[in-house]
Design a protein around this motif. Structure first.
Motif, PDB file in Angstrom:
ATOM      1  N   ASN A 316      13.053   1.840   6.298  1.00  0.00           N
ATOM      2  CA  ASN A 316      12.471   2.701   5.278  1.00  0.00           C
ATOM      3  C   ASN A 316      12.383   1.973   3.943  1.00  0.00           C
ATOM      4  O   ASN A 316      11.448   2.184   3.167  1.00  0.00           O
ATOM      5  CB  ASN A 316      13.294   3.985   5.122  1.00  0.00           C
ATOM      6  CG  ASN A 316      13.097   4.940   6.278  1.00  0.00           C
ATOM      7  OD1 ASN A 316      12.112   4.860   7.001  1.00  0.00           O
ATOM      8  ND2 ASN A 316      14.040   5.847   6.467  1.00  0.00           N
ATOM      9  N   GLN A 317      13.346   1.103   3.684  1.00  0.00           N
ATOM     10  CA  GLN A 317      13.309   0.314   2.454  1.00  0.00           C
ATOM     11  C   GLN A 317      12.144  -0.674   2.480  1.00  0.00           C
ATOM     12  O   GLN A 317      11.494  -0.918   1.465  1.00  0.00           O
ATOM     13  CB  GLN A 317      14.627  -0.442   2.259  1.00  0.00           C
ATOM     14  CG  GLN A 317      14.690  -1.255   0.978  1.00  0.00           C
ATOM     15  CD  GLN A 317      14.511  -0.390  -0.267  1.00  0.00           C
ATOM     16  OE1 GLN A 317      15.190   0.625  -0.415  1.00  0.00           O
ATOM     17  NE2 GLN A 317      13.590  -0.770  -1.143  1.00  0.00           N
ATOM     18  N   VAL A 318      11.881  -1.228   3.665  1.00  0.00           N
ATOM     19  CA  VAL A 318      10.769  -2.165   3.796  1.00  0.00           C
ATOM     20  C   VAL A 318       9.446  -1.455   3.522  1.00  0.00           C
ATOM     21  O   VAL A 318       8.590  -1.966   2.787  1.00  0.00           O
ATOM     22  CB  VAL A 318      10.759  -2.805   5.199  1.00  0.00           C
ATOM     23  CG1 VAL A 318       9.551  -3.719   5.361  1.00  0.00           C
ATOM     24  CG2 VAL A 318      12.043  -3.581   5.435  1.00  0.00           C
ATOM     25  N   THR A 319       9.253  -0.289   4.118  1.00  0.00           N
ATOM     26  CA  THR A 319       8.013   0.443   3.884  1.00  0.00           C
ATOM     27  C   THR A 319       7.896   0.873   2.423  1.00  0.00           C
ATOM     28  O   THR A 319       6.787   0.912   1.863  1.00  0.00           O
ATOM     29  CB  THR A 319       7.911   1.673   4.800  1.00  0.00           C
ATOM     30  OG1 THR A 319       9.046   2.535   4.578  1.00  0.00           O
ATOM     31  CG2 THR A 319       7.894   1.257   6.260  1.00  0.00           C
ATOM     32  N   LYS A 320       9.034   1.170   1.782  1.00  0.00           N
ATOM     33  CA  LYS A 320       9.019   1.503   0.361  1.00  0.00           C
ATOM     34  C   LYS A 320       8.640   0.283  -0.469  1.00  0.00           C
ATOM     35  O   LYS A 320       7.853   0.374  -1.421  1.00  0.00           O
ATOM     36  CB  LYS A 320      10.396   2.019  -0.056  1.00  0.00           C
ATOM     37  CG  LYS A 320      10.463   2.534  -1.485  1.00  0.00           C
ATOM     38  CD  LYS A 320       9.656   3.799  -1.646  1.00  0.00           C
ATOM     39  CE  LYS A 320       9.800   4.359  -3.057  1.00  0.00           C
ATOM     40  NZ  LYS A 320       8.938   5.560  -3.266  1.00  0.00           N
ATOM     41  N   ASP A 321       9.172  -0.875  -0.099  1.00  0.00           N
ATOM     42  CA  ASP A 321       8.849  -2.111  -0.811  1.00  0.00           C
ATOM     43  C   ASP A 321       7.367  -2.448  -0.689  1.00  0.00           C
ATOM     44  O   ASP A 321       6.789  -3.080  -1.576  1.00  0.00           O
ATOM     45  CB  ASP A 321       9.672  -3.275  -0.268  1.00  0.00           C
ATOM     46  CG  ASP A 321      11.153  -3.154  -0.613  1.00  0.00           C
ATOM     47  OD1 ASP A 321      11.487  -2.356  -1.507  1.00  0.00           O
ATOM     48  OD2 ASP A 321      11.964  -3.853   0.023  1.00  0.00           O
ATOM     49  N   ALA A 322       6.756  -2.047   0.413  1.00  0.00           N
ATOM     50  CA  ALA A 322       5.324  -2.321   0.603  1.00  0.00           C
ATOM     51  C   ALA A 322       4.481  -1.626  -0.459  1.00  0.00           C
ATOM     52  O   ALA A 322       3.416  -2.123  -0.845  1.00  0.00           O
ATOM     53  CB  ALA A 322       4.882  -1.883   1.999  1.00  0.00           C
ATOM     54  N   GLU A 323       4.947  -0.496  -0.955  1.00  0.00           N
ATOM     55  CA  GLU A 323       4.210   0.210  -1.995  1.00  0.00           C
ATOM     56  C   GLU A 323       4.104  -0.637  -3.259  1.00  0.00           C
ATOM     57  O   GLU A 323       3.032  -0.729  -3.870  1.00  0.00           O
ATOM     58  CB  GLU A 323       4.892   1.545  -2.301  1.00  0.00           C
ATOM     59  CG  GLU A 323       4.892   2.521  -1.139  1.00  0.00           C
ATOM     60  CD  GLU A 323       5.636   3.806  -1.466  1.00  0.00           C
ATOM     61  OE1 GLU A 323       5.971   4.004  -2.677  1.00  0.00           O
ATOM     62  OE2 GLU A 323       5.901   4.602  -0.556  1.00  0.00           O
ATOM     63  N   SER A 324       5.205  -1.275  -3.655  1.00  0.00           N
ATOM     64  CA  SER A 324       5.161  -2.136  -4.840  1.00  0.00           C
ATOM     65  C   SER A 324       4.342  -3.386  -4.566  1.00  0.00           C
ATOM     66  O   SER A 324       3.681  -3.921  -5.468  1.00  0.00           O
ATOM     67  CB  SER A 324       6.579  -2.507  -5.288  1.00  0.00           C
ATOM     68  OG  SER A 324       7.249  -3.254  -4.279  1.00  0.00           O
ATOM     69  N   PHE A 325       4.358  -3.859  -3.307  1.00  0.00           N
ATOM     70  CA  PHE A 325       3.540  -5.015  -2.935  1.00  0.00           C
ATOM     71  C   PHE A 325       2.061  -4.667  -3.053  1.00  0.00           C
ATOM     72  O   PHE A 325       1.260  -5.449  -3.574  1.00  0.00           O
ATOM     73  CB  PHE A 325       3.882  -5.455  -1.511  1.00  0.00           C
ATOM     74  CG  PHE A 325       3.101  -6.664  -1.045  1.00  0.00           C
ATOM     75  CD1 PHE A 325       3.456  -7.941  -1.463  1.00  0.00           C
ATOM     76  CD2 PHE A 325       2.022  -6.523  -0.183  1.00  0.00           C
ATOM     77  CE1 PHE A 325       2.756  -9.055  -1.031  1.00  0.00           C
ATOM     78  CE2 PHE A 325       1.313  -7.627   0.255  1.00  0.00           C
ATOM     79  CZ  PHE A 325       1.678  -8.903  -0.170  1.00  0.00           C
ATOM     80  N   TRP A 326       1.683  -3.482  -2.602  1.00  0.00           N
ATOM     81  CA  TRP A 326       0.294  -3.024  -2.732  1.00  0.00           C
ATOM     82  C   TRP A 326      -0.120  -2.994  -4.204  1.00  0.00           C
ATOM     83  O   TRP A 326      -1.210  -3.438  -4.557  1.00  0.00           O
ATOM     84  CB  TRP A 326       0.138  -1.626  -2.135  1.00  0.00           C
ATOM     85  CG  TRP A 326       0.097  -1.575  -0.637  1.00  0.00           C
ATOM     86  CD1 TRP A 326       0.567  -2.511   0.235  1.00  0.00           C
ATOM     87  CD2 TRP A 326      -0.444  -0.515   0.162  1.00  0.00           C
ATOM     88  NE1 TRP A 326       0.363  -2.096   1.531  1.00  0.00           N
ATOM     89  CE2 TRP A 326      -0.253  -0.882   1.515  1.00  0.00           C
ATOM     90  CE3 TRP A 326      -1.046   0.699  -0.134  1.00  0.00           C
ATOM     91  CZ2 TRP A 326      -0.668  -0.069   2.571  1.00  0.00           C
ATOM     92  CZ3 TRP A 326      -1.456   1.518   0.915  1.00  0.00           C
ATOM     93  CH2 TRP A 326      -1.267   1.140   2.251  1.00  0.00           C
ATOM     94  N   ASP A 327       0.764  -2.465  -5.043  1.00  0.00           N
ATOM     95  CA  ASP A 327       0.441  -2.375  -6.467  1.00  0.00           C
ATOM     96  C   ASP A 327       0.332  -3.764  -7.089  1.00  0.00           C
ATOM     97  O   ASP A 327      -0.506  -3.999  -7.965  1.00  0.00           O
ATOM     98  CB  ASP A 327       1.506  -1.555  -7.194  1.00  0.00           C
ATOM     99  CG  ASP A 327       1.467  -0.079  -6.818  1.00  0.00           C
ATOM    100  OD1 ASP A 327       0.397   0.385  -6.372  1.00  0.00           O
ATOM    101  OD2 ASP A 327       2.498   0.594  -6.958  1.00  0.00           O
TER     102      ASP A 327
END
Length: 358
Positions: A316-327
């Protein structure tokens, strides 16, 4: 009594999937061929190079080329070259621009296409869950228009179409991954964008020629691969070397595209242009089924790799980190920001749609 050795589970699956070649539309190009007629002029000849090696290329491109050549009825012939055979994969785009190649099949990131959307080609972390997501994003959500817009700004290259390939997993030779900590220091051959994302957890992306991957895995120069799903691991023989497969998927499907040299394309008559586009569509259909069905069977019945997983809490942390990567990626250009907004909108729509979409 027969002394023939029984097939292993994965051998049975691969044999069944190869039989699919005899029933899929791209399997029997002779059926498509028109009656032979005499032609006064020499046929148009193209050189096409794919990112894939021969074993994988059999499924992702060769069937399309064979079908096109048969149906073109002598008016045109495409010569197919596999990974690095004419030019290194990293130089595919340049070779297409200068006319060394007439057509290529790859993704933007792998061949470092000089467009501001190249980061999205191949595997963009968590952009897709299923292979139909790719076609939906390009058909209904506007990615096709954005891709065409980006390539219209590049000399001598025409973008044609994008389709879905397999999902993305981490496969390792002898170091199982059961936590994010286990990613630290792993040297893996892989696709650029996913490697860039996972490097924040200590994974080390390594670039080597495709033909050198197997040797590098055997010698220990590589700890694993971050390049494909289970389908390709078995088809290319890498599953014979890697002992572990991480079941957590970084992305549900690869964005793979077709491009042509613009001057070469303009010399092709309209009916052959349409034939080429039609065989690309057939290839998208065949490939999606080949990957989707075979991927599941090999995960369930394949015997060559032990499945490991990272806990839902850590993932879940990885998928959350993907949000900042997208931004982060959205900040690279206005057009990249438009793509990210589309991906966010699509993800939201799929969640709202519920089962079976998400």
């Amino acid at each position: 009594m027969s002394d023939k050795k029984p097939l292993s589970p994965s051998e049975r699956i691969l044999a069944t999937r190869r039989k699919f070649l005899t029933t899929a539309g791209l399997a029997a190009p002779a059926v498509l061929a028109a009656p032979a007629i005499v032609r006064a002029q020499a046929p148009i000849r193209w050189r096409l190079q794919t990112y894939a090696g021969p074993s994988l290329g059999e499924h992702v491109i060769k069937r399309q080329v064979d079908a096109f050549n048969a149906a073109a009825n002598g008016e045109m012939e495409i010569e197919l070259y596999y990974a690095d055979q004419l030019v290194p994969t990293s130089e595919l785009f340049r070779a297409l621009q200068n006319g060394t190649l007439d057509a290529i099949q790859s993704d933007e990131a792998t061949m470092a296409a000089p467009v501001d959307i190249s980061v999205f080609g191949g595997y963009f972390p968590f952009a897709t869950r299923f292979s139909p997501d790719v076609g939906s994003l390009f058909t209904y959500y506007g990615l096709d228009e954005i891709w065409k817009e980006a390539y219209s700004e590049v000399d001598n290259v025409t973008y044609l179409s994008t389709g879905a390939w397999d999902p993305l997993h981490v496969f390792t030779v002898d170091k199982p991954v059961r936590s994010l900590e286990d990613l630290k220091g792993l040297r893996v051959f892989g696709v650029p964008t996913a490697g860039r994302f996972l490097s924040r957890y200590g994974l080390i992306p390594v670039t080597v020629p495709w033909d050198d991957v197997e040797v590098a895995l055997r010698t220990g120069d590589l700890d694993g691969v971050l390049w494909s799903g289970f389908t390709e691991m078995y088809e290319m023989g890498w599953a014979d070397i890697c002992k572990y497969a991480l079941s957590n998927s970084i992305t549900g499907a690869w964005f793979g595209s077709y491009y042509v040299n613009t001057p070469s394309w303009e010399k092709v008559p309209p009916h052959l242009q349409q034939l080429y586009r039609s065989t690309i569509d057939q290839s998208h259909y065949y490939r999606m089924i080949w990957y989707w069905g075979g991927e599941a069977k090999l995960r369930v019945e394949g015997e060559k790799m032990e499945l490991t997983s990272i806990s839902p809490e850590e993932w879940n942390q990885v998928t959350k980190d993907a949000e900042s990567f997208w931004d982060e990626v959205a900040g690279e250009s206005p057009r990249a920001a438009r793509v990210v907004e589309i991906l966010k909108k699509y993800s939201s729509d799929m969640e709202k749609a519920g089962y079976p979409y998400r």
